[in-house]
Write a protein that holds these residues in place. Structure first.
Motif, PDB file in Angstrom:
ATOM      1  N   ASN A 150     -33.351 117.636  45.522  1.00 19.03           N
ATOM      2  CA  ASN A 150     -32.682 117.496  44.225  1.00 19.03           C
ATOM      3  C   ASN A 150     -31.182 117.595  44.467  1.00 19.03           C
ATOM      4  O   ASN A 150     -30.640 118.667  44.698  1.00 19.03           O
ATOM      5  N   VAL A 166     -38.915 107.910  37.454  1.00 16.84           N
ATOM      6  CA  VAL A 166     -37.681 107.949  38.233  1.00 16.84           C
ATOM      7  C   VAL A 166     -37.091 106.544  38.265  1.00 16.84           C
ATOM      8  O   VAL A 166     -37.768 105.593  38.663  1.00 16.84           O
ATOM      9  N   THR A 167     -35.836 106.414  37.838  1.00 18.99           N
ATOM     10  CA  THR A 167     -35.166 105.116  37.812  1.00 18.99           C
ATOM     11  C   THR A 167     -34.194 105.033  38.976  1.00 18.99           C
ATOM     12  O   THR A 167     -33.291 105.859  39.107  1.00 18.99           O
ATOM     13  N   THR A 168     -34.376 104.037  39.834  1.00 18.99           N
ATOM     14  CA  THR A 168     -33.512 103.870  40.994  1.00 18.99           C
ATOM     15  C   THR A 168     -32.175 103.263  40.566  1.00 18.99           C
ATOM     16  O   THR A 168     -31.995 102.841  39.421  1.00 18.99           O
ATOM     17  N   ASP A 224     -37.937 101.235  37.633  1.00 19.42           N
ATOM     18  CA  ASP A 224     -38.628 102.453  37.211  1.00 19.42           C
ATOM     19  C   ASP A 224     -39.829 102.695  38.124  1.00 19.42           C
ATOM     20  O   ASP A 224     -40.718 101.839  38.240  1.00 19.42           O
ATOM     21  N   ARG A 260     -32.776 108.603  39.531  1.00 23.01           N
ATOM     22  CA  ARG A 260     -32.502 109.571  38.470  1.00 23.01           C
ATOM     23  C   ARG A 260     -33.776 109.794  37.645  1.00 23.01           C
ATOM     24  O   ARG A 260     -34.487 108.845  37.288  1.00 23.01           O
ATOM     25  N   VAL A 261     -34.062 111.058  37.329  1.00 22.54           N
ATOM     26  CA  VAL A 261     -35.217 111.394  36.507  1.00 22.54           C
ATOM     27  C   VAL A 261     -34.902 111.055  35.054  1.00 22.54           C
ATOM     28  O   VAL A 261     -33.939 111.573  34.478  1.00 22.54           O
ATOM     29  N   ASN A 262     -35.726 110.182  34.462  1.00 20.10           N
ATOM     30  CA  ASN A 262     -35.503 109.760  33.080  1.00 20.10           C
ATOM     31  C   ASN A 262     -36.535 110.311  32.111  1.00 20.10           C
ATOM     32  O   ASN A 262     -36.285 110.356  30.904  1.00 20.10           O
ATOM     33  N   THR A 294     -43.887 111.416  36.158  1.00 19.12           N
ATOM     34  CA  THR A 294     -42.441 111.502  35.972  1.00 19.12           C
ATOM     35  C   THR A 294     -41.855 110.131  36.284  1.00 19.12           C
ATOM     36  O   THR A 294     -42.191 109.527  37.303  1.00 19.12           O
TER      37      THR A 294
END
Length: 305
Positions: A182, A160-162, A167, A149-151, A158
């Protein structure tokens, strides 16, 4: 009083004394201190302005930052304030911004020797914020294999958190130059294909009944007039009839595809077992043939599972 007057004159002379010169511009302690104050105020003001826009976004979205317009606007405003403040600081130092060829040449040399990657990531970040092809909260899969998810969309990267709460810092250029899937760009749901197999001779109607029951037992399965759950026979395998459970899932299930697939497979096994439908496993058949009594027996092992 004389001491204070002497101290004041000493500080005035010390602060006004040029430390170094660039072109016709003399750099003194007072000028450098003023530059630090200007830049500090600019960074503080940009942060306060961005926080205010975030609070407005949360207020308009019931406490969650879902509106990408607010996020993009806050980032662009922050960068604009930074750049404007930097020009104000340079102007305070005495640089003529209309004839700042020396600075432009230095920046050009810097870009040529190693800053091109940083500048590229910065420009790509601006493009992402303006085009809104990538938004905070989107679930993405990159060509490099990163999925999450883009945080945060920052100036250079950017975040991105899995689903394992790891992170991953991804350069912005990777989202522009590479292929990005996406999963939640325009929709809050998606269709998943869950493959499974049963033994030959199984009743296909019972298999379909079991798969539909398994799908409906999972919270988050979507069924309406437009989106229905289906069971497809997709292949005659070496030792099994290969099926796919085709199911629409909500965004909660969509954001954890591996866990969602495991939940459907778990439910499928329960439903198939309840109907006594066998799930095949690899096996080999051995055939012994003897053409003549005096010849030794031959063992033929088919090359199949």
């Amino acid at each position: 009083m004389e001491f204070l007057s002497s101290l004041y004159e000493f500080m005035l002379n010390f602060g006004s004394r040029p430390w170094f010169t660039i072109g016709s511009n003399e750099f003194t302690l007072f000028r450098l201190t003023g530059l630090i104050v200007i830049l500090g105020f600019v960074w503080w003001f940009a942060r306060v302005l961005e926080s205010s826009l975030h609070r407005a976004a949360k207020k308009n979205n019931d406490g969650s930052l879902k509106n990408s317009n607010f996020y993009a606007l806050s980032r662009i405003v922050r960068y604009t304030v930074w750049i404007t403040g930097s020009f104000v600081g340079l102007n305070y130092l005495g640089f003529d911004l209309t004839t700042i060829s020396l600075l432009g040449g230095a920046i050009g040399v810097g870009i040529g020797f190693g800053l091109q990657t940083i500048v590229s990531n910065f420009i790509c970040g601006i493009i992402l914020l303006i085009e809104k092809t990538l938004k905070v909260g989107d679930f993405v899969e990159l060509e490099s294999g990163v999925m999450g998810r883009v945080n945060e969309i920052s100036m250079r990267y950017t975040r991105v958190t899995t689903n394992d709460l790891v992170d991953v810092i991804v350069p912005n250029a990777e989202f522009i130059n590479g292929r990005v899937t996406n999963w939640s760009f325009d929709e809050r749901m998606r269709r998943m294909h869950i493959p499974f197999g049963v033994a030959y001779g199984s009743d296909k109607s019972l298999v379909r009944e079991a798969a539909l029951a398994a799908a409906r037992s999972i919270a988050g399965t979507i069924e309406d007039s437009r989106r229905t759950t289906d069971v497809w026979l997709v292949n005659f395998g070496e030792s099994s009839l290969d099926f796919e459970l085709v199911v629409w899932v909500s965004h909660d299930l969509m954001y954890s595809p591996a866990r969602t697939r495991a939940r459907y497979l778990w439910a499928l096994e329960d439903e198939l077992r309840a109907r006594h439908i066998q799930i095949p496993f690899p096996q080999r058949d051995i055939h012994i043939r003897s053409d003549e009594a005096h010849r030794p027996a031959q063992i033929i092992v088919p090359d199949q599972a």
